[in-house]
Design an enzyme around this catalytic site. Structure first.
Site, short mmCIF file in Angstrom:
data_model
loop_
_atom_site.label_atom_id
_atom_site.label_comp_id
_atom_site.label_asym_id
_atom_site.label_seq_id
_atom_site.Cartn_x
_atom_site.Cartn_y
_atom_site.Cartn_z
N ILE A 259 -9.50 4.22 -21.75
CA ILE A 259 -10.26 2.98 -21.81
C ILE A 259 -10.21 2.37 -23.20
CG2 ILE A 259 -12.61 2.02 -21.65
CD1 ILE A 259 -13.16 4.15 -19.48
N GLU A 260 -10.37 3.20 -24.23
CA GLU A 260 -10.49 2.66 -25.60
C GLU A 260 -9.15 2.29 -26.21
OE1 GLU A 260 -10.01 7.09 -25.99
OE2 GLU A 260 -11.22 5.77 -24.72
N ASP B 45 -18.57 1.95 -21.36
CA ASP B 45 -19.09 3.15 -22.02
C ASP B 45 -19.90 3.90 -20.98
OD1 ASP B 45 -20.61 5.00 -23.46
OD2 ASP B 45 -21.91 3.48 -24.34
N GLY C 67 -19.87 8.72 -14.95
CA GLY C 67 -20.89 9.64 -14.49
C GLY C 67 -20.38 10.83 -13.71
N CYS C 68 -19.10 11.19 -13.90
CA CYS C 68 -18.50 12.25 -13.10
C CYS C 68 -18.28 13.56 -13.85
CB CYS C 68 -17.16 11.77 -12.53
SG CYS C 68 -17.32 10.38 -11.40
N GLY C 69 -18.87 13.67 -15.03
CA GLY C 69 -18.78 14.91 -15.78
C GLY C 69 -20.04 15.74 -15.60
N GLN D 106 -17.23 11.22 -23.24
CA GLN D 106 -16.68 9.87 -23.41
C GLN D 106 -17.52 8.99 -24.32
OE1 GLN D 106 -17.71 6.69 -22.04
NE2 GLN D 106 -15.82 5.53 -21.83
N GLU D 107 -18.83 8.92 -24.10
CA GLU D 107 -19.66 8.02 -24.90
C GLU D 107 -19.70 8.45 -26.36
OE1 GLU D 107 -23.83 5.66 -24.76
OE2 GLU D 107 -23.92 7.70 -23.99
N GLU D 108 -19.89 9.74 -26.61
CA GLU D 108 -19.95 10.22 -27.99
C GLU D 108 -18.64 9.97 -28.73
OE1 GLU D 108 -23.07 12.44 -25.67
OE2 GLU D 108 -20.94 12.03 -25.37
#
Length: 567
Positions: free
Chosen positions: A338-339, A349, A480-482, A366-368
């Site tokens: 994505i990034e 995010d 949200g799949c982790g 991912q977010e961190e």
């Protein structure tokens, strides 16, 4: 194609043996099906398919990535920089609009529940008890901070222990509670070629001391239930983050349900400095790279960054079962991220409801990672209250300072990144990040209810729905799949529906999951070929959830369920 009764879907899929893989049952028939096609035009609900093309990485894709709309292609112009009651701008608008750059806007300190309580505020005080008189006296906390950081800034070289000593002087109540072993160990283990921290620590202290000159007005809080935005300069953000590094923000260390900022993420760096781990080492390398760039006054960037909280009322959410929109463009890729490949799109995010998640702790997904590559995002934790179910945060203009490899325990800082994106009229880099938080399912089976499906649809839609008719398309993936236990197939279909309702294309990155890539392409192709509406898919999800609950435990493959549906 012949229509099939919804109840027959339930009967058919209940015939699978427990533990069997329904997706295998259709592999022979699906292998000869035509490859997914790209909707070239969406007009009045009609999608015209074009022949599938090869993605640059060699994998088949429903739509080439370059067919999606990127920020540079969008014709909406920001216009002149302005501020309003709900749009706060911390730079002088008049000077900026006349080409004078990002000069701090004059204002006054605000010490109340609607603004950030600043470390340099006259209202920020420390209390000390005299051993002789046994009476308490109060002193300016900023005076103590300034004295310690000024002494540190004057040093030719400073140690991690010097940083600890300074921080504890104006946070004495946490003596014995805060640990700095991660910071101390970090300085010791980094090779000499990269280890310039002795000289960097004084520069960060000097940057923190610039706060009163850089931010001359109150910083409003982006509070729950209110749509509002804040625009700051990159220099202002760096001064705020330097203060976060030195843990100067008052009233932000207490936790618990009765703490003043209980609905806000932490901002002081105390958790990052304690409990040494390899994760902390790599995080600190990224943070230090950011400060290397921002402490070089001659070359540091001074564009603007906007943080916008968008809040929707329940009455503004779609009645999903009656939505007539059809599927929009979709690009699916197992490679890329994505990034990187998603640059120029609206980059999702996979957020925590408390923005930034564990970026200042041990979290490293991912977010961190996104917040470490672009540490300017961390400042959103200073003023963004926990997101509600129909709220999102959109950040425009943040800069990427680092490269990386890996994920979680394998994450490694991979060196500096030079960001060469173009800037818009407000001098914001053409990068737009959307923070939306998925539900956290303690038990995976909890997600198969229509109340939870609808919540996720609403959350995605409030982020995907643009303010203007000409918006970039969306880059997303396994949202949200982790650790949140989301079903990748269900989350992919939910995002596809929300994007269709918002009339935006979607780039979906599966993060090396080839099975998900192939399954999503087949499912998308069927939805497009059958002219499926969002409302029709919603009804099928309702049936699917009923089947999943009735199965008594064995997982029913959603893509296979949809493949057996004739629309």
């Amino acid at each position: 194609m012949a229509a099939r009764n919804d109840s027959s879907q339930v009967r058919d899929l209940m015939q699978f043996e427990p533990g069997s893989d329904p997706s295998r049952a259709s592999s022979s028939s699906s292998s000869s099906s035509p490859q997914p096609s790209c909707p070239a035009d969406v007009s009045g609900g009609r999608v015209e398919a074009v022949e599938a093309q090869q993605a640059e990485d060699g994998s088949s894709s429903s739509c080439p990535l370059n067919r999606l709309k990127h920020l540079p292609q969008c014709e909406n112009r920001a216009g002149r920089l302005t501020f309003s009651r709900t749009s706060s701008v911390l730079v002088d608008v008049g000077v900026f609009n006349h080409g004078g750059g990002a000069v701090p806007r004059e204002g006054r300190d605000m010490w109340n529940a609607n603004f950030v309580k600043m470390p340099s505020s006259p209202s920020s005080v420390m209390f000390a008890k005299s051993l002789l008189s046994m009476q308490s006296s109060q002193t300016s906390r900023w005076d103590t901070i300034s004295k310690k950081l000024s002494a540190l800034a004057k040093k030719t070289t400073a140690s991690a222990e010097d940083v600890e000593d300074a921080i504890m002087k104006y946070n004495p109540k946490y003596k014995g509670q805060w640990s700095f072993d991660a910071l101390i160990s970090f300085v010791k283990v980094i090779p000499k070629a990269e280890n310039d921290f002795g000289k960097l620590f004084p520069k960060i202290a000097a940057l923190a001391l610039q706060l009163p000159a850089a931010v001359r007005m109150g910083v409003p809080l982006l509070k729950k239930g209110s749509s509002a935005s804040i625009t700051l300069s990159q220099v202002q953000i760096s001064c705020l983050l330097a203060n976060a590094f030195f843990c100067t923000f008052p009233h932000r260390n207490a936790a618990g349900p009765h703490a003043e900022y209980t609905g806000y993420p932490s901002i002081n760096f105390t958790r990052l400095f304690g409990q040494w781990s390899s994760r902390k080492k790599e995080k600190l390398r990224a943070v230090m790279q950011y400060f290397r760039v921002m402490t070089k006054e001659q070359s540091r960037p001074n564009g603007l960054v906007t943080f916008e909280r968008r809040c929707f009322k329940d009455t503004e959410m779609p009645n999903w079962i009656h939505c007539e929109e059809k599927m929009n463009k979709l690009h699916v890729a197992s490679g890329g991220a994505i990034e990187t490949e998603g640059t120029g799109l609206l980059q999702v995010d996979f957020a925590s409801s408390c923005i930034g998640g564990g970026v200042l702790g041990s979290g490293l997904v991912q977010e961190e990672i996104l917040f470490l590559l672009s540490p300017e995002l961390i400042v959103s934790r200073l003023f963004t209250e926990k997101l509600g179910d129909t709220e999102c945060l959109i950040i425009t203009g943040s800069q990427q300072f680092s490269q990386y490899s890996g994920f979680g325990d394998s994450f490694e800082w991979a060196g500096p990144h030079d960001d060469h994106l173009q800037r818009d009229e407000w001098m914001r880099l053409q990068r737009r990040i959307l923070a939306i938080d998925a539900m956290n399912f303690k038990h995976r089976s909890d997600q198969y209810t229509m109340s939870n499906v609808t919540r996720e649809l609403n959350k995605a839609y409030c982020g995907f729905k643009g303010r203007d008719p000409d918006e970039p398309d969306i880059a997303t993936g396994k949202w949200g799949c982790g650790v949140f236990n989301g079903d990748p197939q269900l989350k992919a279909v939910i995002q596809l529906m929300a994007a269709a309702k918002a009339r935006r294309g979607l780039a979906f990155f599966t993060f090396q999951d080839e099975d998900l890539k192939r399954g999503l392409e087949r499912t998308y192709h069927q939805l497009v070929s059958d002219g499926a509406t969002v409302g029709r898919v919603f009804r099928l999800l309702r049936n699917y959830c009923a089947v999943q609950r009735a199965s008594g435990g064995p997982h029913i493959d959603l893509f296979h369920f949809l493949s057996r549906s004739r629309l």
